[in-house]
Design a protein around this motif. Structure first.
Motif, PDB file in Angstrom:
ATOM      1  N   UNK A 137       0.825  -1.212   0.000  1.00 30.39           N
ATOM      2  CA  UNK A 137       0.000   0.000   0.000  1.00 30.39           C
ATOM      3  C   UNK A 137       0.859   1.262   0.000  1.00 30.39           C
ATOM      4  N   UNK A 138       2.075   1.143  -0.488  1.00 29.99           N
ATOM      5  CA  UNK A 138       3.020   2.246  -0.431  1.00 29.99           C
ATOM      6  C   UNK A 138       2.625   3.502  -1.182  1.00 29.99           C
ATOM      7  N   UNK A 139       1.630   3.420  -2.066  1.00 25.34           N
ATOM      8  CA  UNK A 139       1.193   4.597  -2.832  1.00 25.34           C
ATOM      9  C   UNK A 139      -0.038   5.249  -2.213  1.00 25.34           C
ATOM     10  N   UNK A 140      -0.429   4.798  -1.019  1.00 26.68           N
ATOM     11  CA  UNK A 140      -1.670   5.274  -0.403  1.00 26.68           C
ATOM     12  C   UNK A 140      -1.351   6.083   0.847  1.00 26.68           C
ATOM     13  N   UNK A 141      -1.777   7.338   0.844  1.00 29.05           N
ATOM     14  CA  UNK A 141      -1.685   8.175   2.036  1.00 29.05           C
ATOM     15  C   UNK A 141      -2.759   9.249   1.975  1.00 29.05           C
ATOM     16  N   UNK A 142      -3.174   9.722   3.139  1.00 29.70           N
ATOM     17  CA  UNK A 142      -4.196  10.761   3.213  1.00 29.70           C
ATOM     18  C   UNK A 142      -5.571  10.291   2.803  1.00 29.70           C
ATOM     19  N   UNK A 143      -5.872   9.025   3.018  1.00 30.32           N
ATOM     20  CA  UNK A 143      -7.161   8.459   2.595  1.00 30.32           C
ATOM     21  C   UNK A 143      -7.944   7.915   3.781  1.00 30.32           C
ATOM     22  N   UNK A 144      -9.260   7.992   3.658  1.00 32.13           N
ATOM     23  CA  UNK A 144     -10.169   7.367   4.607  1.00 32.13           C
ATOM     24  C   UNK A 144     -10.864   6.216   3.897  1.00 32.13           C
ATOM     25  N   UNK A 145     -10.811   5.042   4.487  1.00 28.98           N
ATOM     26  CA  UNK A 145     -11.407   3.855   3.872  1.00 28.98           C
ATOM     27  C   UNK A 145     -12.627   3.403   4.659  1.00 28.98           C
ATOM     28  N   UNK A 146     -13.845   3.709   4.174  1.00 32.00           N
ATOM     29  CA  UNK A 146     -15.026   3.147   4.828  1.00 32.00           C
ATOM     30  C   UNK A 146     -15.046   1.628   4.667  1.00 32.00           C
ATOM     31  N   UNK A 147     -15.335   0.940   5.766  1.00 34.73           N
ATOM     32  CA  UNK A 147     -15.577  -0.502   5.710  1.00 34.73           C
ATOM     33  C   UNK A 147     -16.921  -0.674   6.409  1.00 34.73           C
ATOM     34  N   UNK A 148     -17.982  -0.522   5.611  1.00 33.41           N
ATOM     35  CA  UNK A 148     -19.284  -0.188   6.192  1.00 33.41           C
ATOM     36  C   UNK A 148     -20.475  -0.937   5.605  1.00 33.41           C
TER      37      UNK A 148
END
Length: 260
Positions: free
Chosen positions: A241-252
Motif C-alpha cells: 500500500x506504499x502509494x496510499x496516504x491521506x485516505x479514509x477507507x469506509x468498511x461499512x
C-alpha cells in the motif's frame, strides 16, 4: 512472493486487548510483525499476546492510558530503545458515548475527547520523531462512519471521530516529505464484545431482536467481523500500500453510499 508480509516490522497497536484492535494485532502477528500492544486493560492485552505467541508470532503488552501523554511517550521510547525502530502505529483505543448535544454532560464530552482525540494525538506525537529519523513509517487511525455522516445519539463520539479523520489528513500532508504515510479506516457496526455488552445493558430480554435490527442498518445486512477490519488494516500498513496516504477507507457494508 507472499503478499502483505510484515517481517522485521515493529508495530504498535493501541487498544489491542479486544475487538478491532485485537483482530489487527493478530493479523499483524500472523504476518510476521513484532507486535506491541498498548492497553489500559493489561489482562486483555495479555490474552491477545498469548494468542499471537501460540500461533508462532511475537507480541508484548504495555499497560498504558493513551490519554496520558507522559505515559505514552515513556512507553513508546521504551519500545524504540529495545526494538531499535518503530515502523507502524495503529491507533485503535477508543470509547463510545450515547447521547445528543443536550444530553451530553461536560464530563462525558471531556472523557470521549481525552481518549479518542487526545489519545490519538498523543500516540502520533510520540512516534513521529522516530519515524522521521529512520526515514519513514506508517500510521493508521481508526475513525468511523460517524466521521462522514450523521449518526443519531452519538454527538460526542461523532465529534471525536471527525477529529480523528481530519488529524489523519493533516499528518499525511505534513509528513509527505518524510516518507510517513497516514490513513484511516471508518468502520460501520462491527460485531465486538462491546456491541454485545451494549445490547445486553440497554435492551435486556430483547438481545436477539436488537442485534438483528442493528445488523440490518448496514445495507449488506450484517455487522462486520473484526477480522475484516484487521485485514484492511494489514493491507494499508503493508508495503503493497506504499502509494496510499491521506485516505479514509469506509468498511461499512454500503452504509455511507447505499443507505438512502
Amino acid at each position: 512472493m507472499e503478499l502483505f508480509r510484515l517481517d522485521n516490522k515493529v508495530a504498535v497497536i493501541t487498544g489491542g486487548g479486544s475487538g478491532i484492535g485485537q483482530a489487527i494485532a493478530k493479523s499483524f502477528g500472523a504476518q510476521g510483525a513484532q507486535v506491541h500492544i498498548l492497553e489500559l486493560n493489561e489482562e486483555g492485552g495479555k490474552g491477545t499476546a498469548a494468542e499471537i505467541i501460540a500461533d508462532g508470532g511475537k507480541a508484548q503488552v504495555h499497560a498504558c492510558n493513551v490519554a496520558d501523554q507522559a505515559a505514552v511517550i515513556a512507553v513508546m521510547n521504551n519500545i524504540i530503545q529495545s526494538a531499535g525502530k518503530l515502523d507502524i502505529l495503529v491507533n485503535c483505543a477508543g470509547i463510545a458515548h450515547v447521547g445528543k448535544l443536550d444530553s451530553t454532560a461536560e464530563q462525558d464530552f471531556d472523557r470521549v475527547y481525552q481518549v479518542n482525540v487526545k489519545g490519538t494525538y498523543n500516540c502520533m506525537y510520540a512516534v513521529v520523531g522516530q519515524m522521521k529519523k529512520q526515514g519513514g513509517g506508517v500510521i493508521l487511525n481508526i475513525a468511523s462512519i460517524a466521521s462522514s455522516v450523521g449518526i443519531p445519539d452519538r454527538f460526542a463520539y461523532s465529534m471525536s471521530k471527525g477529529a480523528v479523520l481530519t488529524m489523519t489528513l493533516s499528518v499525511a500532508k505534513d509528513y509527505l516529505g518524510d516518507n510517513i504515510r497516514c490513513n484511516c479506516v471508518s468502520p460501520a457496526r462491527v460485531h465486538t464484545p462491546f456491541v454485545d455488552g451494549f445490547i445486553a445493558k440497554n435492551y435486556p430480554g430483547k438481545e436477539a431482536e436488537m442485534f438483528e435490527k442493528l445488523s440490518k442498518t448496514q445495507p449488506i445486512g450484517r455487522m462486520a467481523k473484526p477480522a475484516e477490519v484487521g485485514n484492511l488494516a494489514l493491507y494499508l500498513c503493508s508495503d503493497e500500500a506504499g502509494f496510499i496516504t491521506g485516505c479514509d477507507y469506509p468498511i461499512d457494508g454500503g452504509f455511507i453510499r447505499l443507505n438512502n
